[in-house]
Design a protein around this motif. Structure first.
Motif, PDB file in Angstrom:
ATOM      1  N   LEU A 191      -3.271   0.860   0.052  1.00  0.00           N
ATOM      2  CA  LEU A 191      -2.487  -0.370   0.154  1.00  0.00           C
ATOM      3  C   LEU A 191      -2.469  -1.026  -1.216  1.00  0.00           C
ATOM      4  N   GLU A 192      -1.273  -1.330  -1.703  1.00  0.00           N
ATOM      5  CA  GLU A 192      -1.118  -2.036  -2.965  1.00  0.00           C
ATOM      6  C   GLU A 192      -0.437  -3.368  -2.695  1.00  0.00           C
ATOM      7  N   ILE A 193      -1.001  -4.439  -3.246  1.00  0.00           N
ATOM      8  CA  ILE A 193      -0.389  -5.759  -3.132  1.00  0.00           C
ATOM      9  C   ILE A 193       0.113  -6.136  -4.514  1.00  0.00           C
ATOM     10  N   GLY A 194       1.428  -6.039  -4.700  1.00  0.00           N
ATOM     11  CA  GLY A 194       2.047  -6.281  -6.000  1.00  0.00           C
ATOM     12  C   GLY A 194       2.550  -4.978  -6.593  1.00  0.00           C
ATOM     13  N   THR A 195       3.817  -4.644  -6.350  1.00  0.00           N
ATOM     14  CA  THR A 195       4.367  -3.356  -6.779  1.00  0.00           C
ATOM     15  C   THR A 195       4.912  -3.395  -8.197  1.00  0.00           C
ATOM     16  N   LEU A 196       5.578  -4.513  -8.546  1.00  0.00           N
ATOM     17  CA  LEU A 196       6.322  -4.643  -9.794  1.00  0.00           C
ATOM     18  C   LEU A 196       7.322  -3.472  -9.883  1.00  0.00           C
ATOM     19  N   GLY A 197       7.278  -2.659 -10.926  1.00  0.00           N
ATOM     20  CA  GLY A 197       8.226  -1.552 -11.064  1.00  0.00           C
ATOM     21  C   GLY A 197       7.717  -0.224 -10.550  1.00  0.00           C
ATOM     22  N   GLY A 198       6.534  -0.210  -9.965  1.00  0.00           N
ATOM     23  CA  GLY A 198       6.009   1.012  -9.364  1.00  0.00           C
ATOM     24  C   GLY A 198       5.168   1.877 -10.279  1.00  0.00           C
ATOM     25  N   THR A 232     -14.161   1.675   2.271  1.00  0.00           N
ATOM     26  CA  THR A 232     -12.930   1.320   1.570  1.00  0.00           C
ATOM     27  C   THR A 232     -13.256   0.702   0.211  1.00  0.00           C
ATOM     28  N   VAL A 233     -12.500   1.086  -0.808  1.00  0.00           N
ATOM     29  CA  VAL A 233     -12.652   0.548  -2.155  1.00  0.00           C
ATOM     30  C   VAL A 233     -11.545  -0.469  -2.405  1.00  0.00           C
ATOM     31  N   VAL A 234     -11.929  -1.620  -2.950  1.00  0.00           N
ATOM     32  CA  VAL A 234     -10.985  -2.690  -3.261  1.00  0.00           C
ATOM     33  C   VAL A 234     -11.073  -2.994  -4.753  1.00  0.00           C
ATOM     34  N   ILE A 267      -5.155  -4.853  -5.642  1.00  0.00           N
ATOM     35  CA  ILE A 267      -4.568  -6.190  -5.589  1.00  0.00           C
ATOM     36  C   ILE A 267      -4.173  -6.607  -7.000  1.00  0.00           C
ATOM     37  N   ASP A 268      -2.879  -6.809  -7.197  1.00  0.00           N
ATOM     38  CA  ASP A 268      -2.368  -7.189  -8.516  1.00  0.00           C
ATOM     39  C   ASP A 268      -1.094  -7.997  -8.305  1.00  0.00           C
ATOM     40  N   ALA A 269      -1.239  -9.155  -7.675  1.00  0.00           N
ATOM     41  CA  ALA A 269      -0.094  -9.990  -7.340  1.00  0.00           C
ATOM     42  C   ALA A 269      -0.363 -11.412  -7.824  1.00  0.00           C
ATOM     43  N   ASP A 270       0.245 -12.405  -7.178  1.00  0.00           N
ATOM     44  CA  ASP A 270       0.019 -13.793  -7.595  1.00  0.00           C
ATOM     45  C   ASP A 270      -1.451 -14.144  -7.410  1.00  0.00           C
ATOM     46  N   LYS A 271      -2.049 -14.683  -8.462  1.00  0.00           N
ATOM     47  CA  LYS A 271      -3.502 -14.849  -8.500  1.00  0.00           C
ATOM     48  C   LYS A 271      -3.995 -15.989  -7.617  1.00  0.00           C
ATOM     49  N   VAL A 272      -3.131 -16.963  -7.346  1.00  0.00           N
ATOM     50  CA  VAL A 272      -3.554 -18.076  -6.507  1.00  0.00           C
ATOM     51  C   VAL A 272      -3.973 -17.603  -5.121  1.00  0.00           C
ATOM     52  N   ASN A 273      -3.396 -16.501  -4.663  1.00  0.00           N
ATOM     53  CA  ASN A 273      -3.707 -15.987  -3.333  1.00  0.00           C
ATOM     54  C   ASN A 273      -4.747 -14.872  -3.338  1.00  0.00           C
ATOM     55  N   PRO A 290      -3.594  13.189  -1.169  1.00  0.00           N
ATOM     56  CA  PRO A 290      -3.308  14.544  -0.691  1.00  0.00           C
ATOM     57  C   PRO A 290      -1.879  14.633  -0.159  1.00  0.00           C
ATOM     58  N   ALA A 291      -1.468  15.841   0.183  1.00  0.00           N
ATOM     59  CA  ALA A 291      -0.086  16.065   0.605  1.00  0.00           C
ATOM     60  C   ALA A 291       0.295  15.229   1.818  1.00  0.00           C
ATOM     61  N   ASP A 292      -0.669  14.967   2.692  1.00  0.00           N
ATOM     62  CA  ASP A 292      -0.385  14.180   3.894  1.00  0.00           C
ATOM     63  C   ASP A 292      -0.815  12.719   3.735  1.00  0.00           C
ATOM     64  N   GLY A 293      -1.055  12.289   2.495  1.00  0.00           N
ATOM     65  CA  GLY A 293      -1.471  10.914   2.264  1.00  0.00           C
ATOM     66  C   GLY A 293      -0.306   9.947   2.426  1.00  0.00           C
ATOM     67  N   ARG A 294      -0.643   8.667   2.483  1.00  0.00           N
ATOM     68  CA  ARG A 294       0.389   7.639   2.634  1.00  0.00           C
ATOM     69  C   ARG A 294      -0.014   6.416   1.826  1.00  0.00           C
ATOM     70  N   MET A 295       0.990   5.682   1.413  1.00  0.00           N
ATOM     71  CA  MET A 295       0.751   4.469   0.633  1.00  0.00           C
ATOM     72  C   MET A 295       1.788   3.424   1.005  1.00  0.00           C
ATOM     73  N   ILE A 296       1.329   2.197   1.182  1.00  0.00           N
ATOM     74  CA  ILE A 296       2.223   1.061   1.405  1.00  0.00           C
ATOM     75  C   ILE A 296       2.007   0.086   0.261  1.00  0.00           C
ATOM     76  N   SER A 297       3.115  -0.296  -0.375  1.00  0.00           N
ATOM     77  CA  SER A 297       3.044  -1.238  -1.491  1.00  0.00           C
ATOM     78  C   SER A 297       3.899  -2.453  -1.147  1.00  0.00           C
ATOM     79  N   LEU A 298       3.355  -3.640  -1.389  1.00  0.00           N
ATOM     80  CA  LEU A 298       4.010  -4.893  -1.012  1.00  0.00           C
ATOM     81  C   LEU A 298       4.513  -5.607  -2.257  1.00  0.00           C
ATOM     82  N   GLU A 299       5.791  -5.973  -2.256  1.00  0.00           N
ATOM     83  CA  GLU A 299       6.404  -6.637  -3.398  1.00  0.00           C
ATOM     84  C   GLU A 299       7.222  -7.840  -2.937  1.00  0.00           C
ATOM     85  N   TYR A 300       6.950  -8.974  -3.536  1.00  0.00           N
ATOM     86  CA  TYR A 300       7.627 -10.216  -3.162  1.00  0.00           C
ATOM     87  C   TYR A 300       9.093 -10.227  -3.590  1.00  0.00           C
ATOM     88  N   ASN A 301       9.382  -9.743  -4.789  1.00  0.00           N
ATOM     89  CA  ASN A 301      10.709  -9.865  -5.384  1.00  0.00           C
ATOM     90  C   ASN A 301      11.586  -8.672  -4.978  1.00  0.00           C
TER      91      ASN A 301
END
Length: 222
Positions: free
Chosen positions: A62-69, A160-162, A138-144, A80-91
């Motif tokens: 899980l990524e919070i803050g995608t920017l340009g990817g 889980t690693v954060v 986590i690499d998004a708006d720092k206030v949150n 791995p080949a069957d891995g998955r990723m969700i990235s959240l971007e405000y803009n």
């Protein structure tokens, strides 16, 4: 030492250990051309994220803050080949650039970019049963930052690693009297982590092409 020296050392490390390929170079170039802020992680930091995802055997990110990817691609490549990723971007415009960059990297079946305020999207992930995630960046708006760490815990499992980026703020993290929301938010995040028995964490300062900053690294232990 000077910024020029830090940058030269980073370039030396990058050339030997994390050389750019056409896809990563194009990701940065297209992000810049689209007017995105040039605040992506440095190449050696991207490689660090890649190694961390690989070393912890993550299958879901899980990524919070995608920017340009850019960081997205580094991490997704370690799955791995069957891995998955969700990235959240405000803009939405940033998300469109990221999706194009991710597709060019051949990772569109691995990575889903969701658009909207993360604090609206994260509850939906919980409702959908999208977790637990093995790795959270986590690499998004720092206030949150404290809210994002709290959600990382909700969507995690033991092991889980954060990772939280930009936690030193050029040393301004020491200013307890500041009214800068990026700093107050990051200080609140540190206080939360220090009190949270489910997290085992450290933080460290960095210098390099991104100047003076640092990362928080935590592991969910219960």
């Amino acid at each position: 030492m000077t910024q020029d020296q830090w940058t030269a050392v980073d370039r030396y490390f990058t050339e030997l250990l994390a050389p750019a390929d056409e896809t990563l170079a194009a990701t940065l170039a297209d992000s810049s051309a689209a007017g995105l802020p040039e605040i992506a992680v440095a190449p050696n930091q991207g490689k660090l994220l890649n190694l961390l995802v690989s070393m912890c055997g993550a299958r879901s990110v899980l990524e919070i803050g995608t920017l340009g990817g850019y960081s997205t691609i580094w991490m997704a490549r370690a799955l791995p080949a069957d891995g998955r990723m969700i990235s959240l971007e405000y803009n939405p415009a940033h998300a469109d650039v990221a999706r194009a960059n991710i597709a060019r990297a051949g990772l569109e079946k691995v990575v889903e970019v969701r658009t909207g305020a993360a604090l609206d999207t994260l509850p939906r992930l919980e409702t959908e049963g999208a977790g637990p995630f093995d790795f959270v960046f986590i690499d998004a708006d720092k206030v949150n930052n404290p809210n994002y760490v709290a959600w990382a815990l909700k969507l995690s499992r033991p092991g889980t690693v954060v990772v939280v980026d930009n936690v030193v703020r050029g040393g301004a993290i020491l200013d307890a009297e500041t009214d800068d929301p990026a700093i107050t938010g990051t200080r609140a995040m540190f206080e939360l982590v220090s009190r949270e028995p489910r997290l085992d964490a450290t933080a460290f300062q960095t210098v390099g092409v991104k100047a003076y900053d640092g990362l928080l690294l935590a592991r969910v232990v219960a």
